[in-house]
Design a protein around this motif. Sequence first.
Motif, short mmCIF file in Angstrom:
data_model
loop_
_atom_site.label_atom_id
_atom_site.label_comp_id
_atom_site.label_asym_id
_atom_site.label_seq_id
_atom_site.Cartn_x
_atom_site.Cartn_y
_atom_site.Cartn_z
N ILE A 1 44.83 -48.42 10.38
CA ILE A 1 45.94 -47.72 9.73
C ILE A 1 47.23 -48.50 10.01
CG2 ILE A 1 47.30 -45.60 9.65
CD1 ILE A 1 44.78 -44.08 10.56
N ASN B 1 51.60 -44.71 8.42
CA ASN B 1 51.27 -43.29 8.57
C ASN B 1 52.59 -42.50 8.55
OD1 ASN B 1 50.23 -40.78 9.19
ND2 ASN B 1 49.44 -41.34 11.21
N GLU C 1 43.82 -42.33 2.29
CA GLU C 1 44.67 -43.34 1.67
C GLU C 1 44.84 -43.08 0.18
OE1 GLU C 1 45.14 -48.11 2.03
OE2 GLU C 1 43.19 -47.44 1.27
N LYS D 1 48.26 -45.83 4.78
CA LYS D 1 47.91 -47.13 4.20
C LYS D 1 47.06 -47.88 5.21
CE LYS D 1 49.81 -51.32 2.09
NZ LYS D 1 51.04 -52.04 1.69
#
Length: 283
Positions: free
Chosen positions: A183, A186, A163, A169
């Motif tokens: 997650i 992506n 990240e 994120k």
Amino acid sequence: MEYSIMERRTLVRAFALGAFTLTSVPAMMLAGCSKSEPAATDAPAVFRVGVTAGPHADIVTEAVKVAKTKGLTVEVVEFTDYITPDTALNDKKLDAAVYQHEPFLNAFNREQGTKLVKVADAVVQPMGFYSKKYKSVEDIPEGATFAIPNDPSNGGRGLLLIEAAGLIKLKADRGAEATLADIVENPKKLRIQELEAAQLPRSIDDLDVACVPMNYVISSGLSPEKDGFFFEDRNAPYALIIIAAREDNKDAAAVKTFVESYQSPDVRAFIEKTFQGQVRPAW
């Protein structure tokens, strides 16, 4: 007479949690102090310290020599995984352990109901990205295969590093407890696998990138300069390795003597000379 590092160590290969076979190191290395040397107060006959193979084993082996001058006989016990050393420490098969960061210790305590505690700082060694194919975050292509450690806190640590590189994120406030399920973005459609930390270096040829803890980088022969390209901040809590003991022995004289031996000028000089900045004293 001088002994090699391998002669001064005990190798433990653990195949199940909480169970391991202890092989004694050479008798001369575990012999007690001479009659003229005072014994450490409340010291066990042999003070056993659990480590993982590589830098932690090497550094504690150096601390053995200092401890002997203080009247404490230390036995180095090597493990090939992250869980069994803490299990052995909790079961009083070890007196201390040097291999983990504090978030890992806290997670172990929560999951196992144990009362292991930090007694001192040991060294700083950041996790990084390692690859035989790429040299920068910008080079990583869409669909690249990443690997992270499969233990709870180091897996989350790997995800935090990915990240930090701007590649994914995670859900807010998950920290080192983050999992693949956390997650939320992506964009490069990275394929992230979980592997045992010790297997990561030898799996790099089959991966695009691996998030590898520094102790396994050094013990495997990888080079942070040649093979690594994105690292944790050296002040990150996950980069700080600690010395752990139990709640019931944290104030024992033998534990204090071991800490003093580890955090000695001789051990500092050994770390600085041997690891050339890859591992740094934390005291």
